[in-house]
Scaffold this motif. Structure first.
Motif, PDB file in Angstrom:
ATOM      1  N   ALA A   1       4.462  14.495 -10.646  1.00 17.48           N
ATOM      2  CA  ALA A   1       5.439  14.527 -12.367  1.00 17.48           C
ATOM      3  C   ALA A   1       3.994  15.152 -13.054  1.00 17.48           C
ATOM      4  CB  ALA A   1       5.496  13.669 -12.805  1.00 17.48           C
ATOM      5  N   LEU A   2       2.707  14.771 -13.339  1.00 21.43           N
ATOM      6  CA  LEU A   2       1.250  15.685 -14.134  1.00 21.43           C
ATOM      7  C   LEU A   2       1.672  17.268 -13.865  1.00 21.43           C
ATOM      8  CD1 LEU A   2      -0.853  12.306 -14.333  1.00 21.43           C
ATOM      9  CD2 LEU A   2       0.200  13.850 -16.431  1.00 21.43           C
ATOM     10  N   ILE A   3       1.166  16.666 -12.765  1.00 21.28           N
ATOM     11  CA  ILE A   3       0.825  18.898 -11.799  1.00 21.28           C
ATOM     12  C   ILE A   3       2.509  19.425 -12.655  1.00 21.28           C
ATOM     13  CG2 ILE A   3       1.060  20.311 -10.554  1.00 21.28           C
ATOM     14  CD1 ILE A   3      -0.585  18.367  -8.742  1.00 21.28           C
ATOM     15  N   ASP A   4       3.308  19.286 -12.124  1.00 23.64           N
ATOM     16  CA  ASP A   4       4.282  19.853 -13.142  1.00 23.64           C
ATOM     17  C   ASP A   4       5.231  19.862 -14.233  1.00 23.64           C
ATOM     18  OD1 ASP A   4       6.098  19.770 -10.158  1.00 23.64           O
ATOM     19  OD2 ASP A   4       6.959  18.751  -9.859  1.00 23.64           O
TER      20      ASP A   4
ATOM     21  N   MET B   1       1.373  -0.730   0.071  1.00 26.69           N
ATOM     22  CA  MET B   1       0.051  -0.042   0.203  1.00 26.69           C
ATOM     23  C   MET B   1       0.783   0.988  -0.642  1.00 26.69           C
ATOM     24  SD  MET B   1      -3.069  -1.071   2.745  1.00 26.69           S
ATOM     25  CE  MET B   1      -4.499  -0.252   1.957  1.00 26.69           C
ATOM     26  N   PHE B   2       2.437   1.441   0.737  1.00 24.22           N
ATOM     27  CA  PHE B   2       3.079   2.424   0.490  1.00 24.22           C
ATOM     28  C   PHE B   2       3.080   2.519  -1.015  1.00 24.22           C
ATOM     29  CE2 PHE B   2       3.103   1.988   5.627  1.00 24.22           C
ATOM     30  CZ  PHE B   2       2.802   3.295   6.165  1.00 24.22           C
ATOM     31  N   LEU B   3       3.818   1.672  -1.066  1.00 22.80           N
ATOM     32  CA  LEU B   3       4.652   1.767  -2.615  1.00 22.80           C
ATOM     33  C   LEU B   3       3.112   2.247  -3.148  1.00 22.80           C
ATOM     34  CD1 LEU B   3       6.999   0.886  -4.303  1.00 22.80           C
ATOM     35  CD2 LEU B   3       6.125  -1.289  -4.534  1.00 22.80           C
ATOM     36  N   SER B   4       2.464   1.582  -3.783  1.00 22.38           N
ATOM     37  CA  SER B   4       1.315   1.428  -4.447  1.00 22.38           C
ATOM     38  C   SER B   4       1.407   3.340  -4.139  1.00 22.38           C
ATOM     39  CB  SER B   4       0.343   1.219  -4.286  1.00 22.38           C
ATOM     40  OG  SER B   4       0.537  -0.162  -4.318  1.00 22.38           O
ATOM     41  N   ALA B   5       1.255   4.238  -2.937  1.00 23.52           N
ATOM     42  CA  ALA B   5       1.000   5.587  -2.909  1.00 23.52           C
ATOM     43  C   ALA B   5       2.110   6.041  -3.304  1.00 23.52           C
ATOM     44  CB  ALA B   5       0.586   5.753  -1.008  1.00 23.52           C
ATOM     45  N   ALA B   6       3.011   5.997  -3.041  1.00 20.88           N
ATOM     46  CA  ALA B   6       4.392   6.312  -3.583  1.00 20.88           C
ATOM     47  C   ALA B   6       4.009   6.189  -4.747  1.00 20.88           C
ATOM     48  CB  ALA B   6       5.204   6.455  -3.257  1.00 20.88           C
ATOM     49  N   ILE B   7       3.967   5.858  -5.760  1.00 19.75           N
ATOM     50  CA  ILE B   7       3.796   5.647  -7.351  1.00 19.75           C
ATOM     51  C   ILE B   7       3.062   6.751  -7.086  1.00 19.75           C
ATOM     52  CG2 ILE B   7       3.583   4.578  -9.667  1.00 19.75           C
ATOM     53  CD1 ILE B   7       4.842   2.053  -7.780  1.00 19.75           C
ATOM     54  N   VAL B   8       1.832   6.687  -6.867  1.00 21.22           N
ATOM     55  CA  VAL B   8       0.543   7.611  -7.224  1.00 21.22           C
ATOM     56  C   VAL B   8       0.785   8.944  -7.569  1.00 21.22           C
ATOM     57  CG1 VAL B   8      -1.955   8.000  -6.521  1.00 21.22           C
ATOM     58  CG2 VAL B   8      -1.105   5.363  -7.474  1.00 21.22           C
ATOM     59  N   LEU B   9       1.587   9.114  -5.908  1.00 22.21           N
ATOM     60  CA  LEU B   9       1.484  10.681  -5.715  1.00 22.21           C
ATOM     61  C   LEU B   9       2.683  11.192  -6.608  1.00 22.21           C
ATOM     62  CD1 LEU B   9       1.613  10.296  -1.777  1.00 22.21           C
ATOM     63  CD2 LEU B   9      -0.243  11.227  -3.253  1.00 22.21           C
ATOM     64  N   CYS B  10       3.966  10.343  -7.476  1.00 15.59           N
ATOM     65  CA  CYS B  10       4.545  11.031  -8.022  1.00 15.59           C
ATOM     66  C   CYS B  10       4.850  11.128  -9.198  1.00 15.59           C
ATOM     67  CB  CYS B  10       6.000   9.443  -7.777  1.00 15.59           C
ATOM     68  SG  CYS B  10       7.467   9.921  -6.410  1.00 15.59           S
ATOM     69  N   VAL B  11       3.588  10.442  -9.689  1.00 11.59           N
ATOM     70  CA  VAL B  11       2.476  10.228 -11.208  1.00 11.59           C
ATOM     71  C   VAL B  11       2.028  12.143 -10.997  1.00 11.59           C
ATOM     72  CG1 VAL B  11       1.476   9.378 -12.587  1.00 11.59           C
ATOM     73  CG2 VAL B  11       3.130   7.844 -12.052  1.00 11.59           C
TER      74      VAL B  11
END
Length: 43
Positions: free
Chosen positions: A38-41, A25-35
């Motif tokens: 990146a999209l917002i930036d 769950m931590f890994l999934s949350a980290a990937i989603v937040l990074c993506v």
């Protein structure tokens, strides 16, 4: 992200009645937040 060490601690879950959060769950949350970041930036 700052609360990950606390939330990952078994000592924390022994003192509370909250369900244990799995590592995937931590890994999934980290990937989603990074993506999302990146999209917002990019916009």
């Amino acid at each position: 992200m700052l609360l990950m060490p606390i939330a990952g601690s078994k000592r924390f879950y022994r003192r509370t009645s909250l369900p244990l959060i799995e590592g995937w769950m931590f890994l999934s949350a980290a990937i989603v937040l990074c993506v999302l970041g990146a999209l917002i930036d990019a916009l």
